[in-house]
Design an enzyme around this catalytic site. Structure first.
Site, short mmCIF file in Angstrom:
data_model
loop_
_atom_site.label_atom_id
_atom_site.label_comp_id
_atom_site.label_asym_id
_atom_site.label_seq_id
_atom_site.Cartn_x
_atom_site.Cartn_y
_atom_site.Cartn_z
N ARG A 178 -2.11 -3.52 9.66
CA ARG A 178 -1.76 -4.08 10.97
C ARG A 178 -2.82 -5.03 11.51
NH1 ARG A 178 0.89 1.21 11.66
NH2 ARG A 178 -1.23 1.97 11.73
N GLU A 233 -11.55 12.33 9.95
CA GLU A 233 -11.50 13.68 10.50
C GLU A 233 -11.29 14.71 9.37
OE1 GLU A 233 -8.78 13.75 13.69
OE2 GLU A 233 -9.35 15.76 14.35
P1 5GP Z 1 -9.19 5.35 13.82
O1 5GP Z 1 -9.83 5.12 12.48
O2 5GP Z 1 -9.88 4.63 14.94
O3 5GP Z 1 -8.96 6.80 14.11
O4 5GP Z 1 -7.73 4.76 13.70
C1 5GP Z 1 -7.55 3.39 13.78
C2 5GP Z 1 -6.64 2.89 12.71
O5 5GP Z 1 -5.50 3.74 12.56
C3 5GP Z 1 -6.18 1.52 13.14
O6 5GP Z 1 -6.47 0.62 12.10
C4 5GP Z 1 -4.70 1.67 13.39
O7 5GP Z 1 -3.98 0.76 12.61
C5 5GP Z 1 -4.32 3.11 13.03
N1 5GP Z 1 -3.87 3.89 14.20
C6 5GP Z 1 -4.37 5.05 14.68
N2 5GP Z 1 -3.69 5.50 15.73
C7 5GP Z 1 -2.71 4.61 15.94
C8 5GP Z 1 -1.66 4.50 16.92
O8 5GP Z 1 -1.45 5.32 17.83
N3 5GP Z 1 -0.87 3.40 16.81
C9 5GP Z 1 -1.04 2.47 15.85
N4 5GP Z 1 -0.21 1.41 15.83
N5 5GP Z 1 -2.00 2.55 14.92
C10 5GP Z 1 -2.83 3.61 14.96
#
Ligand code: 5GP
Length: 171
Positions: A58, A95
């Protein structure tokens, strides 16, 4: 234009207890999508950036449009086995378990100024991995842009004070 109103909240995706913020309604609205890219462009136009770096999948959507708008290069960060040339890689903690991100080893020149762009900041794991990966290059991160920051997950705290600019904040 209220970009926040175009996020669809889906409970229990991808697993029970997680509230997923779906950006596809925003992407599907041409005015909103343009507004998101223009907002990034306004915030970062004066940073002297020469490359936009984004992780699949994305992140590519926003990063590629922003690179086009600013007239600068685009660098894809991908999962192992996807890039055809020699890569630098990083394995970082999630996690539960680990993940690996790769980037072509010649993607950034010495001293290049880089914008790191992603769609959503949740726990900050992906972004931290990207920033670790960038340490393989003598490039300067001049901005970090996120469309949707899930503030309640405190991902920003993992950045050791690096400036992060989000367009939509969910508290
Ligand atoms: P993090 O590594 O910060 O936990 O998750 C971020 C990554 O996971 C981002 O690159 C994103 O694409 C995806 N992601 C995590 N949670 C969401 C969410 O609620 N919506 C979307 N569209 N992507 C998410």
């Amino acid at each position: 234009m209220d970009l926040r109103a175009l996020l669809r909240e889906i409970p229990d995706v991808p697993k029970p207890g997680i509230l997923f913020f779906d950006i596809t309604p925003l992407l599907g609205d041409g005015v909103a999508f343009r507004k998101a890219i223009d907002t990034f462009a306004e915030r970062f136009a004066d940073k002297g950036a020469t490359k936009v770096v984004c992780a699949e999948a994305r992140g590519f959507i926003f990063g590629a449009a922003l690179a086009y708008k600013l007239g600068i290069g685009f660098v894809p960060v991908r999962k192992p086995g996807k890039l055809p040339w020699k890569t630098a890689s990083v394995t970082y903690d999630l996690e539960y378990g680990t993940d690996t991100l790769c980037m072509h080893e010649d993607a950034l020149l010495h001293g290049e100024k880089v914008l790191v762009i992603d769609d959503v900041l949740a726990t900050g794991g992906t972004l931290t991995g990207m920033l670790q990966l960038m340490k393989n290059f003598e490039a300067e991160i001049v901005g970090i842009g996120i469309l949707v920051e899930l503030c309640f997950l405190n991902g920003r705290d993992k950045l050791n004070g690096l400036p992060l600019d989000s367009i939509i904040q969910i508290s």
